[in-house]
Design an enzyme around this catalytic site. Sequence first.
Site, PDB file in Angstrom:
ATOM      1  N   LYS A  77       0.824  -1.268   0.162  1.00 24.15           N
ATOM      2  CA  LYS A  77      -0.076  -0.003  -0.067  1.00 24.15           C
ATOM      3  C   LYS A  77       1.064   1.109  -0.009  1.00 24.15           C
ATOM      4  O   LYS A  77       1.898   1.621   0.733  1.00 24.15           O
ATOM      5  CB  LYS A  77      -0.871   0.140   1.210  1.00 24.15           C
ATOM      6  CG  LYS A  77      -1.726   1.263   1.477  1.00 24.15           C
ATOM      7  CD  LYS A  77      -2.974   0.844   2.784  1.00 24.15           C
ATOM      8  CE  LYS A  77      -3.949   1.913   2.833  1.00 24.15           C
ATOM      9  NZ  LYS A  77      -4.668   1.866   4.224  1.00 24.15           N
ATOM     10  N   SER A 156      -9.817   1.605   3.274  1.00 25.56           N
ATOM     11  CA  SER A 156      -8.688   2.305   2.426  1.00 25.56           C
ATOM     12  C   SER A 156      -7.881   1.587   1.505  1.00 25.56           C
ATOM     13  O   SER A 156      -7.190   2.073   0.651  1.00 25.56           O
ATOM     14  CB  SER A 156      -8.180   3.382   3.122  1.00 25.56           C
ATOM     15  OG  SER A 156      -7.127   2.947   4.114  1.00 25.56           O
ATOM     16  N   SER A 180      -9.697  -0.713   7.648  1.00 27.94           N
ATOM     17  CA  SER A 180      -9.063  -0.686   6.169  1.00 27.94           C
ATOM     18  C   SER A 180      -8.436  -1.764   5.730  1.00 27.94           C
ATOM     19  O   SER A 180      -7.955  -2.024   4.740  1.00 27.94           O
ATOM     20  CB  SER A 180      -8.305   0.675   5.907  1.00 27.94           C
ATOM     21  OG  SER A 180      -9.270   1.669   5.902  1.00 27.94           O
TER      22      SER A 180
HETATM   23  N1  GLN Z   1     -13.293   3.817   6.771  1.00 25.72           N
HETATM   24  C1  GLN Z   1     -12.290   4.078   8.065  1.00 25.72           C
HETATM   25  C2  GLN Z   1     -12.164   5.828   7.690  1.00 25.72           C
HETATM   26  O1  GLN Z   1     -12.488   6.111   6.735  1.00 25.72           O
HETATM   27  C3  GLN Z   1     -11.217   3.352   8.135  1.00 25.72           C
HETATM   28  C4  GLN Z   1      -9.949   3.692   7.532  1.00 25.72           C
HETATM   29  C5  GLN Z   1      -8.933   3.238   7.870  1.00 25.72           C
HETATM   30  O2  GLN Z   1      -9.100   1.896   8.723  1.00 25.72           O
HETATM   31  N2  GLN Z   1      -7.791   3.562   7.509  1.00 25.72           N
HETATM   32  O3  GLN Z   1     -11.735   6.129   8.550  1.00 25.72           O
END
Ligand code: GLN
Length: 491
Positions: A77, A156, A180
């Site tokens: 990532k 994400s 995420s």
């Molecule tokens: N979807 C969550 C957010 O938008 C989690 C994101 C993440 O785990 N980086 O914050």
Amino acid sequence: MTNIMNADIKNIIKAIANKEYSVEELVNDFIKKIDKLDKFNLVSEKLYDEAILQAKKADAKKKEDRLPLEGIPIAVKDIFCTEGNKTSASSNILKNFKAPYESTVTQSLKNAGAIIICKTNMDEFAMGSASDTCNLGNVINPWTKDFSKPLTPGGSSGGSAGIMAASGACFSLGTDTGGSIRQPASFCGVVGIKPTYGRCSRFGIIAFASSLDQAGPFTKNVEDGALALTHMVSYDKKDSTTSMEKMPDLFKNLKNGVRGLKIGIPKQYDIEGIPSEIKDLWNKGKKILEKLGAEIIDISLPHTKYALPTYYIIAPAEASANLARYDGVKYGYRSKNKFEDLNEMYCKTRGEGFGKEVKRRLLIGTYVLSSGYYDAYYLHAQKVRRRIIEDFDNAFNKIDLILTPTAPSDAFMIGEKTEDPISMYLNDIFTVPSSLAGLPALSLPGAMSDNGRPLGLQLIGNTFCEDLLLRGAYAIEQEICFKNEPPLGNL
Ligand code: GLN
């Protein structure tokens, strides 16, 4: 070996050791595969030259010098700094940023012999649930059947989850702040593991919310996950929040089954309005565990309903502090437009460099930290976080693992929730509580939805009990035998 790219990592390692395949051949096969996946926009940068160089070096090694993950191609990532490569966290503010150093996690994997073949697209600064805030455009789920209606891979870490669904790497890396890794794993039909907070060093991972961020792997199956994770965790003096607690041997009891284990089913996760297919999957998980000799126990995590609002105060608050460094002075983008003074330069740089969702989080974050509101929001949220942790502590006095669905839906269409942040945030309903408590958790593919898209089951473990977590997941995986593949045709 035919179709080596779909094999388990341990079999790939064996095939290389037996010289059935050279590392160079393996890397070249993955390169060809990744190139064919361009239309899914999974990749932010291809690191092929360096990968081939590493492959040649691996092939030239004597048998006794081979490392445990020698020659294993991985996708990373684009939030992990990898020395000399672009590392942008999918943000225009870091568009041309070349990391001058290596993250501890990627360094550990390189030290174990893994080869980084590409960096993957994600939501900008890991804020999102659909990989639709990426500066290089939407990431598309390889499970998409109809390209006029592309599906999100989740977020994400959408690029890393998607590349595993399409067998474009042996494993990939994501980060999980509120879900995420787990939610995209669910949407893409792969395994995604978030270890206990403090297991993996955050050094060299671009920070979103420092008290929540954790690195973890995406893999095709649980055993591969155990292998990847084993080489990712470490105490790191460069990250004071890493733990010195020894990682249990993830393989020792992996295949020992769940007989006698107590599995908690939290009643608060049975929320109104979740689709029946998600409930069915949850029941299927319970039945499998029962059949295998585990005891199913109803539990209560009374503060669950406060988890989402608590997260959406704490995470933006920490983000607003972490992202203050992108000011056009130290590194990254600086506005090319005219400015009269320093403040105007900051405003223009940040206004142009950050996307809409990041700005929204920064506004929320600075608001809840501002004097007059700090006590009402941030401090309050910290107190509720403590209650949520206590809920889990109480539950784990009675049980070994918790079983829940991973996400409240299957993969939705790109754009479906983009203009409605609240419905986007609701996606995290099952993943955020364990993030706030710093617990290890994972998602594994459990079934296909009526729409023909994967659905994931989540297991949550007690702090530092990754061994038990993976053991539970392995047992379920063997029963479920999820063999579905995305409709990639002859790609
Ligand atoms: N979807 C969550 C957010 O938008 C989690 C994101 C993440 O785990 N980086 O914050």
